[in-house]
Write an enzyme that holds these catalytic residues in place. Structure first.
Site, short mmCIF file in Angstrom:
data_model
loop_
_atom_site.label_atom_id
_atom_site.label_comp_id
_atom_site.label_asym_id
_atom_site.label_seq_id
_atom_site.Cartn_x
_atom_site.Cartn_y
_atom_site.Cartn_z
N HIS A 269 -104.86 -115.95 -19.81
CA HIS A 269 -104.50 -116.61 -21.06
C HIS A 269 -103.20 -117.41 -20.86
CE1 HIS A 269 -107.09 -114.08 -24.01
NE2 HIS A 269 -107.70 -115.19 -23.64
N HIS B 277 -103.63 -111.61 -16.67
CA HIS B 277 -104.87 -112.29 -17.04
C HIS B 277 -104.57 -113.77 -17.24
CE1 HIS B 277 -102.94 -111.49 -20.87
NE2 HIS B 277 -103.81 -112.26 -21.51
N HIS C 209 -94.46 -108.38 -26.75
CA HIS C 209 -95.61 -109.19 -27.12
C HIS C 209 -95.86 -109.14 -28.63
CE1 HIS C 209 -99.79 -110.82 -26.77
NE2 HIS C 209 -99.32 -111.37 -25.66
N ASP D 13 -100.48 -118.07 -22.48
CA ASP D 13 -99.13 -117.56 -22.72
C ASP D 13 -98.66 -116.61 -21.63
OD1 ASP D 13 -101.14 -115.81 -23.76
OD2 ASP D 13 -99.66 -114.75 -24.96
#
Length: 333
Positions: free
Chosen positions: A64, A62, A271, A66
């Site tokens: 984002h 995705h 994560h 990070d």
């Protein structure tokens, strides 16, 4: 198939953990694949024994930061080093515009082609990539923005060829052995010999599932069903479940429940929120204990940890330590 964690923190890097990236080394084809490419991924690659010149495919879950901010820098460095003959990039629709805009506004011209593949998987998932040896499936997960999980599966391989039996039948070594290994039927001295009679049972391939970022969802369970290794985000501790639901991330126990429901061989947590650094009320050992209470075959990932996925017919285990190029932090440091 060898899996190396290049970043295991969520949101922002810490002194011990970089942000998200997972390297998948495929020795049988001399290729390296990346799953996500957070900031400073190229630095992590330089600190690892991995060969960037073997990088062929990058899969982005995705958009984002990070998970993608390291991509423009890595692509630019590959171009300046002349270390790439071309890359295939798989990700959400905005990925191509993001990459091309970053390169254009930084006046960066690549010396190799980029091939973009848009990934918008339907609810039931779809095949994102396939060749004679591997298949990559993708399913939409449940996050604040569109996010996908990936499953890399190795197709079954032919059974072991019995050379001694072939010699006993008077079959001369050479091209015929290759055909028999593939299961073909050949004629030798007026006899018809089926390759299947000289090969053992097919050797099952290995499978890796990468699920981040997501809250617990049935799609992750379906994607991971029967996998050898599930790499699943565990941003929050169990006590912070309300926060996890609000931010659509997983707790340690959610990740373990996915692993249990899917019947995977091993779970690797990744994560992690920086709030659980050593010295805090809840630390890494506590996170690991929470997951193991539900799914005992759980490991806590750390940067540069390498896990090896062996064929189910092999005698070697899943995890094999790799030479470390510089001092490493332990799981509790």
């Amino acid at each position: 198939m060898q899996v190396t964690f290049l970043g295991t923190s969520s949101g922002v890097p810490t002194r011990q953990r970089n942000v998200s990236s997972l390297a998948v080394r495929l020795p049988q084809r001399s290729e390296l694949w990346l799953l996500d490419c957070g900031e400073a991924t190229q630095h992590q690659l330089l600190r690892s024994p991995l060969r960037v010149s073997q990088l062929r495919r990058i899969f982005i879950t995705h958009m984002h930061g990070d998970h993608v901010f390291g991509l423009p820098g890595l692509l630019a460095s590959l171009g300046m080093a002349g270390a790439s003959t071309g890359l295939d990039l798989y990700g959400p629709p905005p990925l191509q515009n993001f990459v091309e805009s970053a390169l254009r506004f930084s006046s960066t011209r690549l010396s190799y082609p980029l091939r973009f593949h848009v990934n918008v998987p339907p609810p039931e998932g779809h095949v994102l990539f396939e060749d004679d040896d591997l298949v990559v499936d993708s399913r939409p997960l449940r996050h604040r923005i569109p996010a996908s999980g990936f499953r890399i599966g190795q197709k079954p391989r032919a059974g072991r060829f019995d050379v001694e039996k072939a010699r006993a039948l008077g079959i001369p070594p050479g091209p015929l052995y290759g055909r028999l290994k593939k299961g073909e039927t050949v004629s030798v001295g007026g006899r018809t010999i089926a390759g299947s009679s000289l090969c053992g049972p097919p050797r099952l391939g290995v499978s890796l599932v990468y699920a981040t970022d997501t809250v617990f969802c049935d799609a992750a369970v379906d994607l991971a069903r029967g996998a050898d290794l599930l790499v699943h985000e565990a941003t929050f501790a169990h006590r912070d479940g309300e926060m996890a639901l609000q931010r659509l991330h997983s707790t340690t126990t959610m990740a373990a429940q996915v692993a249990l429901a899917a019947g995977v061989g091993r779970l690797a947590l990744t994560h992690f929120s920086p709030r659980y650094m050593p010295g805090q009320a809840i630390g890494p050992d506590d996170l690991l204990a929470e997951a193991r209470a539900i799914f005992p075959a759980t490991v806590m990932a750390k940067d540069f940890l390498t896990l090896e996925l062996a064929s189910k017919s092999d005698e070697s285990g899943l995890e094999r330590p790799r030479p470390e190029p510089f001092p490493q932090h332990s799981l509790t440091s």
